[in-house]
Design an enzyme around this catalytic site. Structure first.
Site, short mmCIF file in Angstrom:
data_model
loop_
_atom_site.label_atom_id
_atom_site.label_comp_id
_atom_site.label_asym_id
_atom_site.label_seq_id
_atom_site.Cartn_x
_atom_site.Cartn_y
_atom_site.Cartn_z
N SER A 135 1.02 -1.14 0.02
CA SER A 135 0.27 -0.13 -0.02
C SER A 135 0.75 1.07 0.17
O SER A 135 2.21 1.05 0.45
CB SER A 135 -0.91 -0.01 1.10
OG SER A 135 -1.44 1.32 1.55
N TYR A 163 -2.35 -1.03 10.33
CA TYR A 163 -2.39 -1.46 8.92
C TYR A 163 -1.10 -0.96 8.08
O TYR A 163 -0.44 -1.52 7.38
CB TYR A 163 -3.56 -0.91 7.95
CG TYR A 163 -3.71 -1.04 6.76
CD1 TYR A 163 -4.15 -2.53 6.33
CD2 TYR A 163 -3.27 -0.24 5.60
CE1 TYR A 163 -4.20 -2.75 4.88
CE2 TYR A 163 -3.31 -0.77 4.40
CZ TYR A 163 -3.96 -1.84 3.85
OH TYR A 163 -3.86 -2.15 2.57
#
Length: 246
Positions: A153, A166
């Site tokens: 990401s 995350y």
């Protein structure tokens, strides 16, 4: 968008395992790999979702996939060993592994993030991914051209406020990918790379950005050319790279 036109038989004869294969990007990748000739192993927590993907692949006339219900949050070490033994018995080797499954967890300042939530995200996104990789590595080494694709990401490449566990888990993902790529470079026919899918029309994206208009983002199917490229032989000389699908 990545400009790549894969040949229809790009993945013929290959056995590829996709985690989180029941929906979103994982389901799209599984169906796309099958459409290009692969035998796809559908791993995920919810059997009903996996079965739906299985039915769609079978209805399209592609190679018969396999459904593997497997909970990355609760799986014990011996269950990973049993999974590898099953794959070796049924398929003999593994040509590809797409690490797609992960959870976001709470988006909150670090000082408000509970240890329980942090550890849950890290366990599913990092620990389970390591266990799966290390356990399946002997089967990947049996392939003449194996590819491990880690899902990263943008928040795993540059820290961003409120992405908490995350974001940290995706930094760990990049580290695991780089370490594996460097260890296997020149000593095994297994390459490892990470892919940042970018803003995509998925339920996870909607969870992270509830006010966003999903129509502004591409569908999972629209970013599949890059997933095909990384999993197929055309990327055989690409290793240890942090790449973007968009």
């Amino acid at each position: 968008m990545f400009d790549y036109s894969p040949r229809p038989d790009l993945l013929t004869g290959r056995v590829i395992l996709v985690t989180g294969a029941g929906r979103g990007i994982g389901a799209a990748a599984a169906k796309t790999y099958a459409a290009h000739g692969a035998t796809v192993l559908l791993l995920g927590r919810t059997e009903a979702n996996l079965t739906q993907v299985y039915d769609e692949i079978e209805a399209a006339g592609h190679a018969k996939p396999a459904v593997i219900p497997f909970d990355l949050e609760t799986a014990l070490p011996h269950q990973y060993d049993e999974l590898a033994a099953m794959i070796e018995k049924e398929f003999g080797h593994l040509d590809g592994l797409l690490h797609n499954a992960s959870i976001i967890g709470p988006r909150t300042p670090l000082e408000q993030l509970s240890g329980e939530n942090f550890m849950r995200v890290m366990h599913i996104n990092v620990n389970a991914m390591f266990m799966l990789t290390s356990t399946l590595l002997p089967l990947l080494k049996l392939s003449r051209d194996a590819s491990v694709v880690f899902t990263s990401s943008s928040v795993g490449r540059k820290g961003r406020a409120y992405w908490g566990a995350y974001g940290v888990s995706k930094f760990a993902t990049e580290g695991l990918m780089q370490t594996l790529a460097d260890e296997l470079d020149t000593v095994a026919s297994v390459r490892s790379n990470s892919i940042n899918p970018g803003a995509t029309r998925t339920s996870m994206r909607a969870q992270a950005y509830p006010a966003e208009n999903p129509e502004n983002n591409p569908t999972p199917e629209e970013i599949m050319p890059f997933y095909l490229y990384l999993m197929g032989p055309d990327s055989s000389d690409v290793n240890g790279q942090a790449l973007n699908a968009q």
